[in-house]
Design a protein around this motif. Sequence first.
Motif, PDB file in Angstrom:
ATOM      1  N   LEU A 218     -73.562  23.780  21.664  1.00 48.44           N
ATOM      2  CA  LEU A 218     -72.967  25.193  22.354  1.00 48.44           C
ATOM      3  C   LEU A 218     -74.173  26.440  21.908  1.00 48.44           C
ATOM      4  CD1 LEU A 218     -70.358  27.156  22.467  1.00 48.44           C
ATOM      5  CD2 LEU A 218     -70.654  28.128  19.903  1.00 48.44           C
ATOM      6  N   ASP A 219     -75.183  26.335  21.505  1.00 44.16           N
ATOM      7  CA  ASP A 219     -76.289  27.451  22.120  1.00 44.16           C
ATOM      8  C   ASP A 219     -76.557  26.585  23.162  1.00 44.16           C
ATOM      9  OD1 ASP A 219     -75.448  29.618  19.996  1.00 44.16           O
ATOM     10  OD2 ASP A 219     -77.263  28.206  18.172  1.00 44.16           O
ATOM     11  N   PHE A 220     -76.820  26.187  23.691  1.00 43.31           N
ATOM     12  CA  PHE A 220     -77.583  25.565  25.078  1.00 43.31           C
ATOM     13  C   PHE A 220     -76.428  25.532  25.857  1.00 43.31           C
ATOM     14  CE2 PHE A 220     -78.290  22.460  27.909  1.00 43.31           C
ATOM     15  CZ  PHE A 220     -80.321  22.674  28.089  1.00 43.31           C
ATOM     16  N   ARG A 221     -75.458  25.611  26.014  1.00 46.44           N
ATOM     17  CA  ARG A 221     -73.926  26.033  26.578  1.00 46.44           C
ATOM     18  C   ARG A 221     -75.004  27.273  26.542  1.00 46.44           C
ATOM     19  NH1 ARG A 221     -71.136  23.885  28.997  1.00 46.44           N
ATOM     20  NH2 ARG A 221     -70.667  21.603  29.375  1.00 46.44           N
ATOM     21  N   ARG A 222     -74.914  28.604  25.623  1.00 43.49           N
ATOM     22  CA  ARG A 222     -74.850  30.061  26.227  1.00 43.49           C
ATOM     23  C   ARG A 222     -75.622  29.793  26.152  1.00 43.49           C
ATOM     24  NH1 ARG A 222     -72.683  29.667  19.625  1.00 43.49           N
ATOM     25  NH2 ARG A 222     -70.806  31.082  19.909  1.00 43.49           N
ATOM     26  N   PHE A 223     -76.830  29.288  26.005  1.00 37.36           N
ATOM     27  CA  PHE A 223     -78.537  29.696  26.767  1.00 37.36           C
ATOM     28  C   PHE A 223     -77.877  29.436  28.117  1.00 37.36           C
ATOM     29  CE2 PHE A 223     -81.533  26.953  28.697  1.00 37.36           C
ATOM     30  CZ  PHE A 223     -82.511  27.716  28.482  1.00 37.36           C
ATOM     31  N   SER A 224     -77.669  28.086  28.696  1.00 40.02           N
ATOM     32  CA  SER A 224     -77.475  28.390  29.936  1.00 40.02           C
ATOM     33  C   SER A 224     -77.089  28.659  30.766  1.00 40.02           C
ATOM     34  CB  SER A 224     -77.211  26.366  30.463  1.00 40.02           C
ATOM     35  OG  SER A 224     -77.974  25.170  29.508  1.00 40.02           O
ATOM     36  N   SER A 225     -75.799  29.844  30.370  1.00 43.69           N
ATOM     37  CA  SER A 225     -75.047  30.571  31.035  1.00 43.69           C
ATOM     38  C   SER A 225     -75.901  31.967  31.690  1.00 43.69           C
ATOM     39  CB  SER A 225     -73.908  30.821  30.238  1.00 43.69           C
ATOM     40  OG  SER A 225     -73.488  31.413  30.756  1.00 43.69           O
ATOM     41  N   ASP A 226     -76.498  32.104  29.944  1.00 43.94           N
ATOM     42  CA  ASP A 226     -77.449  33.361  30.189  1.00 43.94           C
ATOM     43  C   ASP A 226     -78.904  33.492  31.243  1.00 43.94           C
ATOM     44  OD1 ASP A 226     -75.556  34.792  28.521  1.00 43.94           O
ATOM     45  OD2 ASP A 226     -76.989  34.850  26.562  1.00 43.94           O
ATOM     46  N   ALA A 227     -78.686  31.460  30.842  1.00 41.47           N
ATOM     47  CA  ALA A 227     -80.499  31.575  31.829  1.00 41.47           C
ATOM     48  C   ALA A 227     -79.913  31.385  33.809  1.00 41.47           C
ATOM     49  CB  ALA A 227     -81.539  30.177  32.515  1.00 41.47           C
ATOM     50  N   CYS A 228     -78.993  31.407  34.486  1.00 44.59           N
ATOM     51  CA  CYS A 228     -78.296  31.855  35.117  1.00 44.59           C
ATOM     52  C   CYS A 228     -77.814  32.939  35.200  1.00 44.59           C
ATOM     53  CB  CYS A 228     -77.063  31.089  35.572  1.00 44.59           C
ATOM     54  SG  CYS A 228     -77.478  29.050  35.065  1.00 44.59           S
ATOM     55  N   LEU A 229     -77.291  33.862  34.297  1.00 46.15           N
ATOM     56  CA  LEU A 229     -77.538  35.386  34.186  1.00 46.15           C
ATOM     57  C   LEU A 229     -79.368  36.043  34.390  1.00 46.15           C
ATOM     58  CD1 LEU A 229     -75.567  37.861  34.343  1.00 46.15           C
ATOM     59  CD2 LEU A 229     -75.975  37.655  31.465  1.00 46.15           C
ATOM     60  N   ASP A 230     -79.574  35.598  33.979  1.00 46.81           N
ATOM     61  CA  ASP A 230     -81.281  35.802  33.809  1.00 46.81           C
ATOM     62  C   ASP A 230     -81.761  35.872  35.400  1.00 46.81           C
ATOM     63  OD1 ASP A 230     -83.001  37.242  32.158  1.00 46.81           O
ATOM     64  OD2 ASP A 230     -84.323  35.613  32.951  1.00 46.81           O
ATOM     65  N   ILE A 231     -81.676  34.679  36.107  1.00 46.68           N
ATOM     66  CA  ILE A 231     -82.156  34.831  37.194  1.00 46.68           C
ATOM     67  C   ILE A 231     -81.636  35.210  38.323  1.00 46.68           C
ATOM     68  CG2 ILE A 231     -81.003  32.289  37.958  1.00 46.68           C
ATOM     69  CD1 ILE A 231     -84.570  33.337  39.318  1.00 46.68           C
ATOM     70  N   TYR A 232     -80.128  35.745  37.839  1.00 47.41           N
ATOM     71  CA  TYR A 232     -79.515  36.783  39.372  1.00 47.41           C
ATOM     72  C   TYR A 232     -80.034  38.029  38.710  1.00 47.41           C
ATOM     73  CZ  TYR A 232     -75.775  40.156  39.891  1.00 47.41           C
ATOM     74  OH  TYR A 232     -74.889  41.508  40.759  1.00 47.41           O
ATOM     75  N   ARG A 233     -79.828  38.032  37.688  1.00 48.03           N
ATOM     76  CA  ARG A 233     -80.922  39.632  37.215  1.00 48.03           C
ATOM     77  C   ARG A 233     -81.685  39.914  37.424  1.00 48.03           C
ATOM     78  NH1 ARG A 233     -80.545  39.016  31.784  1.00 48.03           N
ATOM     79  NH2 ARG A 233     -78.267  39.357  30.776  1.00 48.03           N
ATOM     80  N   ALA A 234     -82.729  38.842  37.882  1.00 48.52           N
ATOM     81  CA  ALA A 234     -84.071  39.109  38.511  1.00 48.52           C
ATOM     82  C   ALA A 234     -84.326  39.610  40.062  1.00 48.52           C
ATOM     83  CB  ALA A 234     -84.952  37.630  37.765  1.00 48.52           C
ATOM     84  N   GLU A 235     -83.298  38.802  40.293  1.00 48.29           N
ATOM     85  CA  GLU A 235     -82.792  38.849  42.061  1.00 48.29           C
ATOM     86  C   GLU A 235     -82.233  40.287  42.193  1.00 48.29           C
ATOM     87  OE1 GLU A 235     -81.435  34.895  44.013  1.00 48.29           O
ATOM     88  OE2 GLU A 235     -82.130  34.397  41.877  1.00 48.29           O
ATOM     89  N   ARG A 236     -81.565  40.098  41.498  1.00 48.00           N
ATOM     90  CA  ARG A 236     -80.855  41.611  41.586  1.00 48.00           C
ATOM     91  C   ARG A 236     -81.660  43.237  41.381  1.00 48.00           C
ATOM     92  NH1 ARG A 236     -77.752  43.917  36.603  1.00 48.00           N
ATOM     93  NH2 ARG A 236     -79.424  43.935  35.966  1.00 48.00           N
ATOM     94  N   ASP A 237     -82.713  42.457  40.771  1.00 45.79           N
ATOM     95  CA  ASP A 237     -83.446  43.906  40.156  1.00 45.79           C
ATOM     96  C   ASP A 237     -84.905  44.308  41.800  1.00 45.79           C
ATOM     97  OD1 ASP A 237     -82.100  44.723  37.840  1.00 45.79           O
ATOM     98  OD2 ASP A 237     -83.474  43.482  36.192  1.00 45.79           O
ATOM     99  N   VAL A 238     -85.051  42.856  41.892  1.00 41.53           N
ATOM    100  CA  VAL A 238     -85.908  43.027  43.258  1.00 41.53           C
ATOM    101  C   VAL A 238     -85.305  44.459  44.350  1.00 41.53           C
ATOM    102  CG1 VAL A 238     -86.998  41.951  44.901  1.00 41.53           C
ATOM    103  CG2 VAL A 238     -87.006  41.176  42.576  1.00 41.53           C
ATOM    104  N   ILE A 239     -83.661  43.691  44.051  1.00 44.14           N
ATOM    105  CA  ILE A 239     -83.504  44.146  45.724  1.00 44.14           C
ATOM    106  C   ILE A 239     -82.769  45.707  45.468  1.00 44.14           C
ATOM    107  CG2 ILE A 239     -80.752  44.153  46.214  1.00 44.14           C
ATOM    108  CD1 ILE A 239     -80.941  41.184  45.905  1.00 44.14           C
ATOM    109  N   ARG A 240     -82.615  45.759  43.958  1.00 42.69           N
ATOM    110  CA  ARG A 240     -82.053  47.393  43.631  1.00 42.69           C
ATOM    111  C   ARG A 240     -83.024  48.355  43.703  1.00 42.69           C
ATOM    112  NH1 ARG A 240     -78.334  47.462  38.117  1.00 42.69           N
ATOM    113  NH2 ARG A 240     -76.783  46.299  39.068  1.00 42.69           N
ATOM    114  N   ALA A 241     -84.495  47.852  43.527  1.00 45.07           N
ATOM    115  CA  ALA A 241     -86.049  48.557  43.357  1.00 45.07           C
ATOM    116  C   ALA A 241     -85.883  48.954  44.990  1.00 45.07           C
ATOM    117  CB  ALA A 241     -86.951  48.004  42.436  1.00 45.07           C
ATOM    118  N   VAL A 242     -85.682  48.276  45.549  1.00 49.69           N
ATOM    119  CA  VAL A 242     -85.521  49.161  47.160  1.00 49.69           C
ATOM    120  C   VAL A 242     -84.329  49.689  48.072  1.00 49.69           C
ATOM    121  CG1 VAL A 242     -85.597  47.530  49.768  1.00 49.69           C
ATOM    122  CG2 VAL A 242     -87.267  46.899  47.456  1.00 49.69           C
ATOM    123  N   THR A 243     -83.181  48.903  47.283  1.00 46.72           N
ATOM    124  CA  THR A 243     -82.206  49.594  48.068  1.00 46.72           C
ATOM    125  C   THR A 243     -81.417  50.004  46.451  1.00 46.72           C
ATOM    126  OG1 THR A 243     -80.509  47.585  48.584  1.00 46.72           O
ATOM    127  CG2 THR A 243     -82.162  48.400  50.328  1.00 46.72           C
TER     128      THR A 243
END
Length: 667
Positions: A218-243
């Motif tokens: 279960l923790d691995f599933r939680r982690f995996s969902s969070d890992a996907c969210l984390d890469i989303y956040r990182a990409e989003r933050d690059v965009i947010r810094a520009v626009t």
Amino acid sequence: MGGMLDKVAGVVYGADYNPEQWDRATWAADLELMRQAGVNLVNVGIFSWAELEPCLGEYRFEWLDDVLDALAAAGIFVNLANATATPPPWFSTCYPEALPVLADGSRLWPGARQAFCPSSPVYREHALRITRLIAERYAEHPALVMWHVSNEIGGRNALCYCDESAAAFRKWLEVRYGTLDELNRAWGTTFWGQRYSEWTQLLPPRRAPTFGNPTHDLDFRRFSSDACLDIYRAERDVIRAVTPDIPVTTNIIPNHRDLDYWRWAPEVDVIAADHYLKAHDPEAHIELALTADVARGLAAGEPWMLMEHSTSAVNWQPRNIAKQPGEMIRNSLQHVARGADSVMFFQWRASRFGAEKYHSAMVPHAGTDSKVWKEVVELGGILSRLHDVVETTLEADVALIFDYESRWALETGSHPTVDVTYLDRVAPLYRATWDSGITVDVVSPDAELTGYKMVLVPSLYITRESTAARIDQFVTAGGHAIVTYMSGIVDEYLHIHPGPHPGAMRDWLGVWVEEFFPLRAGEQVGLDDDSQVEVWTEMLRLDGATPVTTYKDGPLPGVPAVTRHDHGEGTVWYMATRLEDDATARLVNQALKVAGIKPPIPMVTAPSGLEVTRRRGDSGCFLFLINHGSETAHVLAKGHDLVADTAINGRLSLLPGRVAVIQEEAP
Ligand code: GAL
């Protein structure tokens, strides 16, 4: 779209647009056809990384410049992708370590899409690099109104068991537990001698000789969902810094099994959901309604975007059934009826090559002399009349607690039976309310319940004390609840709540379980109301509740199967067995009656298959009526039908297959 896409007036209408597959003459034709259809937004560049950067560091942006300029000149806005959904072939050749690994240790190959590990540092480095280049290049482009990060992140690669994932999982565990003692306690590692003494011993739950530790899984599933969210956040933050002023989103699949979207919802500027009909399901429109309600729940009741659906058949099911005349319009308006302020498709023009060349599109292979194109134009016309619907919201008396974690936990590892699955009880409870014309808000287990009259609790296997206490207070204060078996059993670590099941709910359900009695495959047991049950029974003991039905035969004759407990000012119903759908509907209707919950409008005749919702806001009240059934529905209503563009003076007869959206007169 409520300030989110404020340059785009009215309902958003459009599709994924992949001009890189076409020549420039087709681009020009596309713009003219988009104008004819009333398209006002397209999602561009989703799978274009290899086109923009065919070799490492070698860029070709000119074609995209031209596409965006042409769209801007045509007055069509763009939701621009950062192109990271599929890394180019050079990337996988240079960095094979970024390819995802399955639980058995085998590594997936490139050649399809999404062949990357969500935790890969080198994928992240290159994804952020291309994201920054795109964001900077198009920041000021007049067509740009929104950013589309990646595509259905984790849709096919959420669970990666590679060494990079192992390292990231360890870090995630350290944050969650702090110490190994805490982790050992939470995972119950005294069982089967699994005590960890060094963090480095921790691995993803790779294929092992027998059942793994369920909390580890279960923790691995939680982690995996969070890992996907984390890469989303990182990409989003690059965009947010520009626009910083342009909204950023990513398209999600609300009913996807691998992602806990309650954790994603606060991280996107607008919920953007994809939905495809399950062609094998004759009542696929009910599953559509549920998924749309999940999307609205993720949007906390606010309007959301339907980012993808199909004009007709998809390409990826075993049998890809084309939509009947009128079905696409029904599907599209169903999403709007349930809170979507956009109607978008995959994709604009059907591809001539590639894995999805048989997937329908707004412009089909057959061209414009076709059912699909004519309906696309018709739908554009209808949507243009629905502009005042934008920003209105739905009201619901009933909440349904939906829990991605309980689904993970129930469907992995060893349990009393393989036949108890999570959506199995969600679907019939939802369906019963849908059939009665009752709108349901889908909420998280952490949601506030005040304001609702009833809460549905299907198979809430993991029940935190706080959730149980909230339902208890809700019922005590006069609310009504329906709870099904396999709820209230374990805590967030999958430890069984102390004492008899269901430990977290026993007191206010007024029952306790002496022993589970799952049934044999195909075995049916009769109830005293002459209905049949299967899959699951329990040796239920009463402690305040009264029986509604009891078993006539099977392993537990005379034992209650469904109970009712008047608790405080409210009532809670417990289904200890898997009722047939009709029996579930009878019970739900009985409970709705006791709770005084009624559909939004009086019906003269209410044939089955009539879907009814109401959206309300500053711009007025909009009654959506969608007739999925085979009989004409007669409804009392007054106002203007925006679909047929006619006045309704008291009574509306809605033919099978038709939709009405009535802008109601103020009372
Ligand atoms: C979606 C995906 C699209 C397209 C579509 C086909 O899941 O985001 O790119 O593949 O399915 O139905």
